[in-house]
Motif scaffolding. Structure first.
Motif, PDB file in Angstrom:
ATOM      1  N   ILE A   1       1.003  -1.372  -0.007  1.00 23.82           N
ATOM      2  CA  ILE A   1       0.106   0.035   0.245  1.00 23.82           C
ATOM      3  C   ILE A   1       0.850   1.289   0.243  1.00 23.82           C
ATOM      4  CG2 ILE A   1      -1.877   1.271   1.321  1.00 23.82           C
ATOM      5  CD1 ILE A   1      -2.370  -1.661   2.752  1.00 23.82           C
TER       6      ILE A   1
ATOM      7  N   ILE B   1       1.754   4.899   0.787  1.00 23.27           N
ATOM      8  CA  ILE B   1       1.167   5.838   1.502  1.00 23.27           C
ATOM      9  C   ILE B   1       2.379   7.100   1.697  1.00 23.27           C
ATOM     10  CG2 ILE B   1       0.017   4.480   3.095  1.00 23.27           C
ATOM     11  CD1 ILE B   1       2.265   4.689   5.352  1.00 23.27           C
TER      12      ILE B   1
ATOM     13  N   ASN C   1      -3.374   8.317   1.737  1.00 23.79           N
ATOM     14  CA  ASN C   1      -3.834   6.785   1.524  1.00 23.79           C
ATOM     15  C   ASN C   1      -3.949   6.216   3.182  1.00 23.79           C
ATOM     16  OD1 ASN C   1      -4.137   7.052  -1.024  1.00 23.79           O
ATOM     17  ND2 ASN C   1      -2.284   5.805  -1.259  1.00 23.79           N
TER      18      ASN C   1
ATOM     19  N   ASP D   1      -6.529   6.860   5.169  1.00 23.61           N
ATOM     20  CA  ASP D   1      -7.688   6.306   5.616  1.00 23.61           C
ATOM     21  C   ASP D   1      -7.965   5.012   4.823  1.00 23.61           C
ATOM     22  OD1 ASP D   1      -8.595   8.239   6.995  1.00 23.61           O
ATOM     23  OD2 ASP D   1      -9.436   9.442   5.413  1.00 23.61           O
ATOM     24  N   ILE D   2      -7.471   4.619   3.569  1.00 19.17           N
ATOM     25  CA  ILE D   2      -7.319   3.369   3.094  1.00 19.17           C
ATOM     26  C   ILE D   2      -6.817   2.454   3.810  1.00 19.17           C
ATOM     27  CG2 ILE D   2      -6.444   2.105   0.902  1.00 19.17           C
ATOM     28  CD1 ILE D   2      -7.072   4.742  -0.632  1.00 19.17           C
ATOM     29  N   LEU D   3      -5.605   2.834   4.370  1.00 20.80           N
ATOM     30  CA  LEU D   3      -4.862   1.842   5.353  1.00 20.80           C
ATOM     31  C   LEU D   3      -5.445   1.372   6.411  1.00 20.80           C
ATOM     32  CD1 LEU D   3      -2.202   0.641   6.251  1.00 20.80           C
ATOM     33  CD2 LEU D   3      -1.279   2.797   7.207  1.00 20.80           C
ATOM     34  N   LYS D   4      -6.220   2.396   7.025  1.00 25.07           N
ATOM     35  CA  LYS D   4      -6.868   2.039   8.347  1.00 25.07           C
ATOM     36  C   LYS D   4      -8.028   0.929   7.881  1.00 25.07           C
ATOM     37  CE  LYS D   4      -6.805   6.303  10.951  1.00 25.07           C
ATOM     38  NZ  LYS D   4      -7.396   7.459  11.351  1.00 25.07           N
ATOM     39  N   GLU D   5      -8.645   1.081   6.845  1.00 28.81           N
ATOM     40  CA  GLU D   5      -9.689   0.158   6.377  1.00 28.81           C
ATOM     41  C   GLU D   5      -8.846  -1.035   6.199  1.00 28.81           C
ATOM     42  OE1 GLU D   5     -12.906   0.254   6.387  1.00 28.81           O
ATOM     43  OE2 GLU D   5     -13.006  -1.785   5.363  1.00 28.81           O
ATOM     44  N   LYS D   6      -7.571  -1.022   5.357  1.00 28.81           N
ATOM     45  CA  LYS D   6      -7.058  -2.506   5.162  1.00 28.81           C
ATOM     46  C   LYS D   6      -6.571  -3.138   6.369  1.00 28.81           C
ATOM     47  CE  LYS D   6      -6.410  -1.918   0.547  1.00 28.81           C
ATOM     48  NZ  LYS D   6      -5.936  -2.527  -0.710  1.00 28.81           N
TER      49      LYS D   6
END
Ligand SMILES: Nc1nc2c(ncn2[C@@H]2O[C@H](COP(=O)(O)OP(=O)(O)OP(=O)(O)O)[C@@H](O)[C@H]2O)c(=O)[nH]1
Ligand SMILES: [Mg+2]
Length: 365
Positions: A267, A269, A276, A278-283
């Motif tokens: 990912i 970042i 990214n 927020d995307i990381l948190k979701e992942k």
């Protein structure tokens, strides 16, 4: 010959021996010997230092995630973006000197994140801040490997250091069991074709570890290294996500070029500029594989407002432990409704595995 000399001589032999069809089993055995000697060395060292082996970091929250990377790749910067913590950030190496915990709250889950000092090649053997620090990874649920955009090929260094202390990032526990017996020698029962090991050498490896009588059931085509892992039984299999940080420093074109050269999924970042995150948190949340279960206190309504967040595949015992340390001693049984059972309010014991959105009533003495 003492152990250090033996280790050296095996290392030399391994170095000299070419890997091919004829030598692979011999090499497997040599590596197993090496693993055994290194382990004895380690035990000696620990005895003489009298060391406490791991950092005591109190686990809290629904899961624990550790940040692993070389010095100055931006671990602490990321930590501060993900959590309420305030871990020191600076442009020099080894800014972080101890394990710093923080809490990330996401979709009702409380995820503990541990910021670690940077690790360097040889950390597992005591270089840099070393092994004691790394050992906190053993009890974590997820590893975040962080590399910098300018050094994308340093991931193997990180993985290697963890492997040296018995952590197996992204591997699964081999499907092999060794049932020790008191007589009868070694009986090997392979349920799949073996391409990397042969029975004769398997027997030798077991004997090397003083297993003279046992039934070995092999359900997977594993290597000798993995066989040693099964024998030692203290390996930790921890999943990971790989992150490439500081992408703000390069052009989209360079980023593309890097992507084409790297052979693992990652990912991208920028911790500093919040790209990214927020995307990381979701992942992270998805990778931790949580389920939600609802508690129904005896004689009362089900609490749908505050579900309990637990790891997928958790048991009734895990639920008890989550609510109160002593609860398991007074539990008689649980009543469960939902996907994990056949009937509504089915009576189950502590080992019963729960599924997403089950409703549970705990019946105590
Ligand atoms: N340009 C850029 N700089 C960053 C980014 N993330 C961190 N940095 C900088 O990199 C330097 C090191 O950051 P830290 O967060 O202290 O790195 P660390 O990995 O915790 O370092 P150690 O604790 O020493 O292992 C600091 O100067 C940060 O400002 C980023 O996404 N982009
Ligand atoms: Mg740091």
């Amino acid at each position: 010959m003492g152990n250090p000399e033996k280790i050296e001589s095996i290392e030399e032999e391994l170095h000299r021996t070419q890997v091919n069809k004829h030598t692979e089993h011999h090499i497997g055995l040599l590596k197993a010997k090496l693993a055994k000697l290194r382990r004895e060395e380690e035990a000696d060292k620990n005895r003489s230092v009298g060391s406490t082996l791991s950092y005591a970091v109190k686990r809290s929250g629904d899961a624990t995630v550790t940040l692993i990377g070389l010095p100055s790749v931006g671990k602490s910067t990321l930590m501060n973006k993900l959590t309420n913590a305030n871990s020191k950030i600076a442009s020099y190496y080894f800014t972080t000197l101890t394990v710093v915990p923080g809490m990330m709250e996401y979709k009702g889950a409380r995820i503990q994140i541990l910021d670690l000092p940077g690790i360097i090649g040889g950390a597992s053997k005591g270089r840099g801040l070393g092994k004691r620090v790394l050992s906190v990874v053993r009890s974590s649920d997820l590893i975040l490997f962080i590399v910098e955009v300018h050094q994308p090929d340093t991931l193997p260094i990180l993985i290697n250091e963890l492997k040296n202390i018995g952590i197996r990032p992204d591997e699964q526990q081999p499907k092999v069991t060794i049932e020790k017996a008191s007589m009868g020698g070694i009986a090997i029962n392979s349920l799949v074709p073996l391409t990397k090991m042969r029975n004769e050498t398997i027997t030798k490896v077991l004997q090397l570890y003083d297993i003279m009588n046992a039934r070995v059931i092999i359900n997977e085509d594993i290597s000798y290294d993995q066989l040693v892992d099964v024998i030692l039984q203290n390996r930790k299999y921890v999943p990971s996500l790989k992150l490439m940080n500081k992408i703000d420093l390069v052009s989209p074109q360079t980023l593309k070029e890097i992507k084409s050269k790297i052979n693992y999924d990652y990912i991208s970042i920028s911790a500093e500029t919040n790209l990214n995150i927020d995307i990381l948190k979701e992942k992270i949340y998805q990778k931790l594989d949580f389920i939600r279960v609802f508690m129904q206190p005896k004689g009362e309504e089900t609490d749908y407002e505050e579900p309990l967040i637990i790891k997928n595949n958790s048991s009734v015992l895990d639920v008890c432990n989550k609510i109160h340390r002593e609860l398991k001693y007074t539990l008689r049984y649980a009543l469960v409704s939902g996907k994990s059972v056949k009937y509504n309010r089915q009576k189950v014991g502590v080992t019963h595995r729960l599924m997403n959105e089950d409703v549970i009533t705990l019946i105590t003495k």
